[in-house]
Design an enzyme around this catalytic site. Structure first.
Site, PDB file in Angstrom:
ATOM      1  N   LYS A 297       0.845  -1.201   0.000  1.00  0.00           N
ATOM      2  CA  LYS A 297       0.000   0.000   0.000  1.00  0.00           C
ATOM      3  C   LYS A 297       0.879   1.249   0.000  1.00  0.00           C
ATOM      4  O   LYS A 297       0.604   2.214  -0.711  1.00  0.00           O
ATOM      5  CB  LYS A 297      -0.947  -0.035   1.214  1.00  0.00           C
ATOM      6  CG  LYS A 297      -2.042  -1.081   1.041  1.00  0.00           C
ATOM      7  CD  LYS A 297      -2.820  -1.362   2.306  1.00  0.00           C
ATOM      8  CE  LYS A 297      -3.830  -2.497   2.065  1.00  0.00           C
ATOM      9  NZ  LYS A 297      -4.500  -2.966   3.271  1.00  0.00           N
TER      10      LYS A 297
ATOM     11  N   GLN B 154      -4.433  -1.741   9.821  1.00  0.00           N
ATOM     12  CA  GLN B 154      -4.329  -2.998   9.061  1.00  0.00           C
ATOM     13  C   GLN B 154      -4.879  -4.152   9.915  1.00  0.00           C
ATOM     14  O   GLN B 154      -4.448  -4.346  11.046  1.00  0.00           O
ATOM     15  CB  GLN B 154      -2.857  -3.263   8.686  1.00  0.00           C
ATOM     16  CG  GLN B 154      -2.642  -4.538   7.901  1.00  0.00           C
ATOM     17  CD  GLN B 154      -3.245  -4.484   6.497  1.00  0.00           C
ATOM     18  OE1 GLN B 154      -3.105  -3.511   5.776  1.00  0.00           O
ATOM     19  NE2 GLN B 154      -3.942  -5.544   6.109  1.00  0.00           N
TER      20      GLN B 154
ATOM     21  N   ASP C 291     -10.553   3.376   4.491  1.00  0.00           N
ATOM     22  CA  ASP C 291     -11.095   2.016   4.348  1.00  0.00           C
ATOM     23  C   ASP C 291     -12.597   2.052   4.066  1.00  0.00           C
ATOM     24  O   ASP C 291     -13.168   1.076   3.588  1.00  0.00           O
ATOM     25  CB  ASP C 291     -10.886   1.241   5.656  1.00  0.00           C
ATOM     26  CG  ASP C 291      -9.720   0.285   5.584  1.00  0.00           C
ATOM     27  OD1 ASP C 291      -9.318  -0.063   4.464  1.00  0.00           O
ATOM     28  OD2 ASP C 291      -9.230  -0.114   6.653  1.00  0.00           O
TER      29      ASP C 291
END
Ligand code: NDP
Length: 286
Positions: A52, A96, A119
Site C-alpha cells: 500500500k 491494518q 477504508d
C-alpha cells in the site's frame, strides 16, 4: 472463449489519473498523506502494508507505516489511533487487520475521523452508502469499489443485471450489495444458511464470490449458457499452500463469459480504491 478480467490495465489507467490529481493537489499546497497503523508483525500484514505504501508513492502521495508493538494495551492502542487520526496534516489513515486477539473486539473504523476513513468502514461512510446519494463525496469501502470498477472497466454494466453475491461480511458482501443496488442491479446476497445456493447462482448474470474457501465455486454452480460473469474476491491458500481464490478457476475457463483471476484480479483493486479514497479525502479537506 472466456475473457480474463485482469486488474493490471485498469490499475495503470487509474494511476495516471491519480498522478495528475495528486499534482493538482500539491499545486494547491496539499500533499496527500496517509498513515497505516500496523500492530505486530504478521507476515501477510507486513507485506500488504508495504504494498500500500509503495502504491501511494507511485503517484506522489506520502505514506507512513506506524508499527505498534503487538503487546500494546487497549487504552494505548485507542489513544494512538485517535492521535494519528486527529493530526491535521494526515488526510487518510486506517488500521491494518487483523488485530491481535486482545484487541480484536475493537472496531478501529469507529476510532478514525470519518473524513479520513480511507477504508470506508466508519458508520458515517456506511450510512452514506446506505442512502446512495450519487452526489455525496463520502469514502467508499475499498473492495466493493474495486469489484464495481472491474465490471465497468471491462464493459459489463451492472444496471438491470441479476447479481448473486456469496458472502455477507461487513467488509465485502453487505457493502457490495448496497453499492450494486445503488447502481441499479438486482442483488441477491447468499450465505452459509442459504438453502440451495446453486439455484441462485444458476440464474445469475453475474456471480461474486466472497466466501474464503479455496476453489469453492465449481462448474456445478453455473448454468449452461456460458454467458455468466464471475468475480472472485476470495484470497485463500489451498492444501499445498498455493494462493487461490474461491473459484475453481481452471475448470471454469470456457464455461463462462468472463472471470477474474487470483492473483491479479480484485486484490490490487482494493489498494487502488484505498488510493482513490486518500485523494478524495485530501480534496475534501480543501
Ligand atoms: P468472512 O469470513 O467474514 O465471510 C465469509 C462469508 O461467506 C460469510 O458471509 C459466510 O456466511 C459465507 N459462507 C461461508 N461458507 C459458505 C457456504 N458454504 N456457502 C455460502 N456462503 C458461505 O470473509 P470476508 O468477507 O472477510 O472475506 C471473504 C474472502 O475474501 C476471504 O478469502 C478474504 O481473504 C477475501 N478478501 C479479499 C479482499 C481483496 O482485497 N480481494 C478483501 C477482503 C477479503 P455466514 O455469514 O452465514 O457465516
Amino acid at each position: 472463449m472466456t475473457i480474463e478480467l485482469r486488474s493490471a490495465p485498469l490499475v495503470e489507467q487509474e494511476l495516471e489519473k491519480l498522478t495528475s490529481k495528486c499534482e493538482l493537489l500539491k499545486s494547491k499546497g496539499v500533499t496527500p498523506s496517509m498513515k497505516v497503523i500496523l500492530v505486530g508483525q504478521i507476515k501477510a500484514s507486513v507485506i500488504y502494508t508495504k504494498n500500500k505504501k509503495k502504491f501511494c508513492e507511485r503517484f506522489g502521495a506520502d505514506c507512513e507505516i506506524i508499527n505498534l508493538d503487538e503487546s500494546i494495551n487497549e487504552q494505548d492502542f485507542v489513544d494512538a489511533v485517535k492521535k494519528i487520526s486527529e493530526n491535521k496534516s494526515v488526510h487518510g489513515c486506517f488500521v491494518q487487520l487483523p488485530l491481535p486477539s486482545h484487541l480484536s473486539h475493537i472496531d478501529p473504523g469507529a476510532l478514525i475521523d470519518p473524513n479520513k476513513d480511507v477504508d470506508g468502514f466508519h458508520e458515517h461512510n456506511i450510512g452514506e452508502l446506505f442512502k446512495g446519494d450519487p452526489k455525496s463525496k463520502f469514502l467508499m469501502p475499498c473492495t466493493p469499489q474495486g469489484v464495481l470498477g472491474t465490471l465497468n472497466y471491462y464493459n459489463f454494466p451492472v444496471e438491470g443485471k441479476n447479481i448473486v453475491i456469496i458472502g455477507r461480511s461487513l467488509i465485502v458482501g453487505k457493502p457490495l450489495a448496497l453499492l450494486l443496488l445503488n447502481n441499479n442491479a438486482t442483488v441477491t446476497v447468499c450465505h452459509s444458511r442459504t438453502t440451495d445456493l446453486k439455484e441462485h447462482t444458476k440464474r445469475a448474470d453475474i456471480i461474486i464470490s466472497a466466501v474464503g474457501k479455496p476453489r469453492f465455486l465449481t462448474a456445478d454452480y453455473l448454468n449452461e449458457n456460458g454467458k455468466q460473469v464471475l468475480v472472485d474476491v476470495g484470497i485463500n491458500h489451498d492444501e499445498n499452500g498455493k494462493l487461490c481464490g474461491d473459484l475453481d478457476y481452471e475448470n471454469l475457463l470456457g464455461r463462462c463469459q468472463a472471470i477474474t483471476p487470483v492473483p491479479g484480479g480484485v486484490g490490487p483493486l482494493t489498494i487502488l480504491s484505498l488510493a482513490q479514497n486518500l485523494l478524495q479525502a485530501a480534496e475534501n479537506s480543501l
